[in-house]
Motif scaffolding. Sequence first.
Motif, short mmCIF file in Angstrom:
data_model
loop_
_atom_site.label_atom_id
_atom_site.label_comp_id
_atom_site.label_asym_id
_atom_site.label_seq_id
_atom_site.Cartn_x
_atom_site.Cartn_y
_atom_site.Cartn_z
N ASN A 71 15.40 -20.02 44.07
CA ASN A 71 14.12 -20.06 44.49
C ASN A 71 13.99 -19.50 43.24
OD1 ASN A 71 11.74 -20.71 44.75
ND2 ASN A 71 11.51 -19.27 45.60
N GLU A 72 14.79 -17.97 43.46
CA GLU A 72 14.35 -17.00 42.75
C GLU A 72 15.16 -16.90 41.12
OE1 GLU A 72 15.65 -13.67 45.09
OE2 GLU A 72 15.52 -12.48 43.19
N GLN A 73 15.99 -17.41 41.39
CA GLN A 73 16.42 -18.05 40.27
C GLN A 73 15.57 -18.44 38.54
OE1 GLN A 73 19.81 -16.69 38.12
NE2 GLN A 73 19.66 -15.17 40.68
N LEU A 74 14.96 -20.01 39.54
CA LEU A 74 14.27 -20.64 38.97
C LEU A 74 12.55 -19.64 38.27
CD1 LEU A 74 13.91 -23.62 41.51
CD2 LEU A 74 15.03 -22.93 39.18
N TYR A 75 13.05 -18.59 39.10
CA TYR A 75 11.28 -18.00 39.13
C TYR A 75 12.13 -16.87 38.07
CZ TYR A 75 8.51 -20.02 42.69
OH TYR A 75 6.99 -21.11 43.23
N CYS A 81 2.53 -29.11 39.78
CA CYS A 81 1.88 -29.00 40.95
C CYS A 81 3.75 -28.08 41.90
CB CYS A 81 1.43 -29.83 42.21
SG CYS A 81 1.24 -30.05 44.09
N LEU A 82 3.01 -27.04 41.91
CA LEU A 82 3.65 -25.70 42.73
C LEU A 82 5.34 -25.36 41.41
CD1 LEU A 82 4.40 -26.65 46.06
CD2 LEU A 82 2.17 -24.99 44.79
N SER A 83 4.73 -25.96 39.82
CA SER A 83 6.38 -25.86 39.05
C SER A 83 5.82 -25.28 37.96
CB SER A 83 6.61 -27.37 38.68
OG SER A 83 4.85 -28.00 38.32
N LEU A 84 5.42 -24.77 38.20
CA LEU A 84 4.78 -23.11 37.00
C LEU A 84 5.93 -22.20 37.24
CD1 LEU A 84 1.07 -23.32 36.42
CD2 LEU A 84 2.82 -24.55 35.10
N MET A 85 6.66 -22.45 36.75
CA MET A 85 8.35 -21.89 37.54
C MET A 85 8.95 -21.07 36.11
SD MET A 85 10.00 -24.09 40.97
CE MET A 85 10.33 -22.89 42.03
N GLY A 86 9.20 -20.26 36.27
CA GLY A 86 9.95 -19.92 34.83
C GLY A 86 9.17 -18.36 34.70
N THR A 87 9.84 -18.06 33.17
CA THR A 87 8.94 -17.18 32.61
C THR A 87 8.23 -18.37 31.64
OG1 THR A 87 11.03 -16.35 31.28
CG2 THR A 87 10.22 -15.38 33.47
N ASN A 88 8.54 -19.20 31.32
CA ASN A 88 7.96 -19.63 29.89
C ASN A 88 6.62 -20.63 30.35
OD1 ASN A 88 9.77 -20.75 30.47
ND2 ASN A 88 10.69 -22.61 29.37
N ILE A 89 6.04 -20.31 31.02
CA ILE A 89 4.94 -20.74 31.67
C ILE A 89 4.25 -21.75 30.78
CG2 ILE A 89 2.36 -20.73 32.97
CD1 ILE A 89 4.22 -19.18 35.05
N ARG A 90 3.83 -20.85 29.33
CA ARG A 90 2.89 -21.18 28.43
C ARG A 90 3.92 -22.25 27.50
NH1 ARG A 90 1.46 -16.96 23.15
NH2 ARG A 90 0.74 -18.69 22.02
#
Length: 456
Positions: free
Chosen positions: A255-259, A363-372
């Motif tokens: 989870n931490e890796q994904l965010y 849905c709860l999927s804006l993970m990662g550092t590249n949301i844009r």
Amino acid sequence: MFEEPEWASAAPVAAGLGPVISRPPPAAALQNKGSKCRQLLATLRALEAASLSQHPPSLPSSDSEEDEEERKKKCPQKASFASASVEVGKKGKKKCEKQGPPCSDSEEEVERKKKCHKQALVGSDSAEKEKRKRKCQKHAPINSAQHRDGVDQTGPKAWKGSTTNDLPKQSPGSISPKPPRTLSRKQWRNRQKNKRRHKNKFRPPQVPGQAPAEAPTEKTEVPPVSRTDSHEARAADLRARMAQRLDGARFRYLNEQLYSGPSSAAQRLFQEDPEAFLVYHRGFQSQVKKWPLQPVDSIARDLRQRPASLVVADFGCGDCRLASSIRNPVHCFDLASLDPRVTVCDMAQVPLEDESVDVAVFCLSLMGTNIRDFLEEANRVLKPGGLLKVAEVSSRFEDVRTFLRAVTKLGFKIVSKDLTNSHFFLFDFQKTGPPQVGPKAQLSGLKLHPCLYKRR
Ligand SMILES: C[S@@+](CC[C@H](N)C(=O)[O-])C[C@H]1O[C@@H](n2cnc3c(N)ncnc32)[C@H](O)[C@@H]1O
């Protein structure tokens, strides 16, 4: 002279004999001396018999008269008062006999006999008193002074001794304030019973279902099969709990890796370790099922109120719960597949034509550092005026307004926001056109906190 009236009135009612009948002294008294003497003797005997009948009951181990005699010899003063009284009567009688022949004709002799008789009466009286005393003692509570005296009245031996030899020692010349207490067989048994009860009262309490401490053999006689079973069950339980804990740790790590990294890194992660995706989703499901309401269900409810013809693109679909909840055609995208409906890809680049879908869902999927990248891709595939739905964990937002402003710059306008849920926020945007900012523009509002799960 005879003092018969006084004598007669003082004469006791001997058991079974009735009152001793007195007769006035006739003139020919001397002639009747022999018969009088016999009468006197008879009275004395009757008194003796009466005194003897008041003797305390014989003891269990001292039934024989020999024992009694021996006890008397050993400790004559300690003999019971009743028997002492009898002795007094006897001694008086003997004294009388010694002092003169029983049928002496002289007046002196008669007087002496009368005196003797009185003495005997005194003896029997004291026996009567003693009997009453003993009765009172029986009903009265045990005097603590008796315990202090060290009179052990707890065992059959003591019980026996209490009437005979084992009386508390007294200093020479001192007089015991009370006669020694005699325990009857019943009293002694009751005392033993009370002692046992008292002992049991202070035993440690028994735990229900547990074998008593006195029977350790019962504990050791557990069948070896059940013991093995329970051992195996415990081992299995331990293994399961350890596996669960390991899974939890792995979920938190993934989870931490994904965010914390770009989506490309997450994609690589799951490509290299497909099982990690299962671990992640098991962890996610176990967390989200505790929520009062899952956001995917909220989105599905809203979509059900819209035309079923609307084409939906689910970015980061997970187990395709949304697609299962609505009638609309749904394109499911994710980094790995849990369902055949899923298109495995990085959602920053989905295999859809431009302006091909009516609704884009995150849905709860804006993970990662590249949301844009994700939001720009949604803008690309959405038809003009198309619907963008976002659900995110509320704690991820530093400032909701800056987030909304940043999204607006990417070609959307805010339609509705729902910040009422305790766990997540819901936003609806409408596509207004292509992104309004160049690729190098900074959109700090899109920076969201990672959603990290605590260890429980
Ligand atoms: C927290 S889960 C939510 C799943 C589902 N939307 C739900 O609400 O039940 C987030 C999902 O987004 C997926 N995801 C995250 N980043 C992604 C990406 N760059 N491309 C595709 N899927 C992604 C994850 O693999 C995961 O399945």
